[in-house]
Design an enzyme around this catalytic site. Sequence first.
Site, PDB file in Angstrom:
ATOM      1  N   GLU A  46       3.947  -7.198   2.199  1.00 14.29           N
ATOM      2  CA  GLU A  46       4.988  -6.877   1.231  1.00 14.29           C
ATOM      3  C   GLU A  46       6.318  -7.544   1.558  1.00 14.29           C
ATOM      4  O   GLU A  46       7.209  -7.622   0.698  1.00 14.29           O
ATOM      5  CB  GLU A  46       5.190  -5.349   1.170  1.00 14.29           C
ATOM      6  N   GLU A  85     -12.835  -1.958  17.569  1.00  9.66           N
ATOM      7  CA  GLU A  85     -11.668  -1.277  18.132  1.00  9.66           C
ATOM      8  C   GLU A  85     -11.925  -0.782  19.561  1.00  9.66           C
ATOM      9  O   GLU A  85     -10.980  -0.463  20.288  1.00  9.66           O
ATOM     10  CB  GLU A  85     -11.247  -0.104  17.254  1.00  9.66           C
TER      11      GLU A  85
END
Length: 320
Positions: free
Chosen positions: A99, A130
Site C-alpha cells: 500500500e 515457518e
Amino acid sequence: MARSKKRLSFNINDSLTDRGYLPTEQTNILSSGIDQLSTNQLVNLFSEEDKKPQIAVKGASFEISEAIDKIIPRISKGGKIFYIGAGTSGRLGVLDAAECPPTFCTPPELVQGVIAGGYDALFSSAERIEDDLNAGQIDLQTRGFSKKDSLIGIMAGGTTPYVHGALSFGKEISALTIAISCVPKDVVFIPCDVDIRLVTGPELLAGSTRLKAATATKMALNIISTSVMIRLGKVYGNRMIDLSISNTKLLDRSLRILKELVQLERADAFQLLERCDGSVKLSLLVHTSKLSVEECRNLLKLNANNLRQTLAALGLPQLN
C-alpha cells in the site's frame, strides 16, 4: 482396492512442542457454545470481541511510538523497512508494504514484505516453512537486508522460528529489530530492540489468530507506516500530497487537494499536474511560489522534500 493412509510430514519429536500455554492458543470462555448460536448472536459476539484489538493497540502506544522514532532516522540515511512473517502475519506485512507506493509514492523497495514460502504463500498455505529457523535470514539476505535497515517481525503467538531467526540475524548485524506479537512479555521472550505486545487474549475460535490478533496487528502496522511517512514529509495537514496518480480515483483526489489548498479549478489544476509530472507536492509549491518547476524541485530537495519546511524557508505562508 485398499485405501492408502495419509502420512503426516512430521516426526515424533515435532509432537513434543505444546503451545497450549500461549494465550493465542487458549479457549475463550465467551465462545464455548459458539456453534449453537444464532447468526445474529454470532455477529454481536464478534462485534463485542473486536473492541479488544483497539484497547491492545492503545496499551502498546509507547512501544509503537518508539518504533516509529527509531525507524525515521534510518530511512533518512538510506535504510529500508522490511516486514517478515509467516501465514496471516506475513500476509499482513506484505499488504502494508504494497500500500505504500500508491499512497505515498515510495519506491517499491523502500518498504518490503517478506513472507515464509514467498509469493505463492500469499494465496495458499505454506506454514510448514515457518518452522525453519534459518529460512528467514536467507530470505532477508536474498533481498539485500543490511544494518542500515529496519526489520519488523510479525508473529501472533511470538514463537515462529522463521521470524525468530530473522530477528536474531537482524540484531547480529546491528539493524533495527522490532517485534509485533499478541502475547505478554513474560510468556515468550523475543530477541529485538523494540518489543510491541498487542495482548488481545484468546480468540473466539481457539487458535485462529486471523481474528483479533490480526486485527490488532493490522492497526499497529497502519499506525507505524503512516506515521513514518508523515514524519518524512509525505503528508501536508491531513492530505497525502505524495500520492501516486495511478487511476482516476487518485487523479480526482489530487485535483481536489489542489482546489482545497490553493483554490485551483480542476482544469487549471490538471494542467499544473501535467507540468509537474503528476506531483501534487511540486504543484503546490510551483503555484504558491510562482517559481519554475525545476527551481521548486531543487528547493524541495534542499529541504528534505518537506513542503511545509520549504514554504517556511522561502518566507511564504503555510497553506490552509
